[in-house]
Design a protein around this motif. Structure first.
Motif, short mmCIF file in Angstrom:
data_model
loop_
_atom_site.label_atom_id
_atom_site.label_comp_id
_atom_site.label_asym_id
_atom_site.label_seq_id
_atom_site.Cartn_x
_atom_site.Cartn_y
_atom_site.Cartn_z
N TYR A 13 -4.41 4.84 -15.72
CA TYR A 13 -4.02 6.10 -15.10
C TYR A 13 -3.97 5.92 -13.58
O TYR A 13 -4.97 5.53 -12.98
N ILE A 30 -3.78 7.95 -10.12
CA ILE A 30 -3.98 9.31 -9.60
C ILE A 30 -3.20 9.39 -8.29
O ILE A 30 -3.55 8.72 -7.31
N LYS A 54 -7.63 14.09 -5.51
CA LYS A 54 -7.37 12.84 -6.24
C LYS A 54 -8.65 12.04 -6.49
O LYS A 54 -8.93 11.62 -7.61
N ALA A 68 -10.37 11.11 -10.01
CA ALA A 68 -10.50 9.69 -10.40
C ALA A 68 -11.96 9.38 -10.74
O ALA A 68 -12.27 8.80 -11.80
N ASP A 97 -7.27 5.25 -7.85
CA ASP A 97 -7.14 6.30 -6.83
C ASP A 97 -6.21 5.80 -5.72
O ASP A 97 -6.24 4.61 -5.37
N SER A 140 -1.56 14.07 -11.30
CA SER A 140 -1.43 14.57 -9.94
C SER A 140 -2.04 15.97 -9.86
O SER A 140 -1.58 16.89 -10.54
#
Ligand SMILES: Nc1ncnc2c1ncn2[C@@H]1O[C@H](COP(=O)(O)OP(=O)(O)OP(=O)(O)O)[C@@H](O)[C@H]1O
Ligand SMILES: [Mg+2]
Length: 293
Positions: A5, A7, A16, A20, A123, A144
């Motif tokens: 993933y 972010i 963010k 994270a 991140d 997001s």
């Protein structure tokens, strides 16, 4: 093989790093092997948890010249590892700019370590840039955080769709690079006075029209709660800090768990478990949580 993933956001200060860190923390407490990667030179994610076994190497070396496995450090949360940021002068950016194939470096690094983890969470620095682009292309999915304000959220739509479209290759060249991952918009820092559902509905409609289904707005909404700030102070994930709360707003624990279950339905039977020893001090400090305005 892990799922990655990224972010990301076109704006700074939207949450963010908080997402994270806490997504990584709750997944680790759900018995998943998790690696956090701090790709922001501000080093906020690197400082979120305690690093209990620190590698002398960090993201600079992982990207530029070392075996990435040797750049992994252990945090105070079992099963939660990190590649910390050690690039305050932003040398990585300079280095990536000099290379014509910069966008592939992040993905290349991950191929060496992705078998070690169930989830890798990266991140990024707000406001785009080469490093964020490189993270986007190395990710399986993006998250997001969306500011709750209606005008900000419209800006978010424009900026995000533009960011993803800019990275797209013409159809004839798509075989040489992975497709742009889909993005989950997470309505974030919602307070009681805002109309989360109305904003969410409006965003869903607009995104559907503008992004060809690439952007989806999550059902889970993250409230503005003082426990998120407090958890960073305690260097613990927020689901451990605010397990229950009174009133209509779900606790941070319930919101983070709902987020995981929505993103990863196959984990729906698992709830987070952690060692409650040494938590008494923190729990006594968080009894009067309040909703921030
Ligand atoms: N749900 C929340 N409720 C209240 N405060 C929050 C919440 N999430 C994050 N914050 C606070 O908002 C601030 C910004 O959050 P954060 O650092 O995660 O944003 P960011 O997008 O990573 O910022 P940057 O672009 O500078 O990296 C922090 O002080 C954090 O503690
Ligand atoms: Mg940050």
């Amino acid at each position: 093989m892990s799922k990655t993933y990224g972010i990301v956001s076109t704006k700074g200060g939207v949450g963010k790093t908080t997402i994270a860190a806490n997504l990584g923390g709750i997944l680790a407490d759900m018995n998943q092997r998790v690696l956090l990667i701090d790709a922001d030179f501000q080093q906020s994610l690197s400082n979120f948890y305690q690093i209990t076994h620190k590698s002398p190497l960090g993201l600079r070396e992982a990207l530029m010249n070392a075996n990435p496995e040797s750049c992994i450090s252990q945090t105070n949360i079992p099963d939660l590892h990190i590649i910390y940021s050690n690039d305050p002068e932003q040398d990585i950016l300079t280095w990536l700019r000099q290379s014509s194939s910069h966008v592939h470096y992040f993905g290349g690094m991950l191929t060496h370590i992705q078998d070690l983890y169930d989830y890798i969470i990266i991140d990024t620095q707000g406001a785009g840039g080469i490093l964020q682009e490189s993270v986007i292309l190395a990710s399986d999915e993006l998250i997001s955080p969306i500011p709750p304000d209606y005008i900000d959220s419209k800006e978010f739509i424009r900026g995000t769709v533009r960011m993803l479209k800019n990275l797209e290759l013409p159809v004839s060249l798509r075989s040489i690079r992975p497709a742009i991952p889909s993005l989950h918009g997470l309505i974030y820092r919602q307070d009681r006075t805002n109309h989360a559902k109305i904003i969410a509905q409006s965003l869903r409609k607009q995104f559907h029209a503008q992004s060809d289904g690439q952007v989806k707005i999550l059902q889970t909404v993250i409230a503005s709660l003082s426990s998120y700030k407090k958890s960073a102070g305690f260097k613990l994930p927020v689901h451990r800090i605010e397990v229950k709360r009174q009133g209509n707003t779900p606790s941070a624990h319930d919101a983070m768990l709902a987020l995981v279950h929505e993103l990863e339905p196959h984990l729906s039977d698992i709830i987070p478990v952690w060692d409650k020893k040494n938590m008494n001090n923190t729990e006594s400090n968080i009894n009067n949580q309040s909703v921030e305005s």
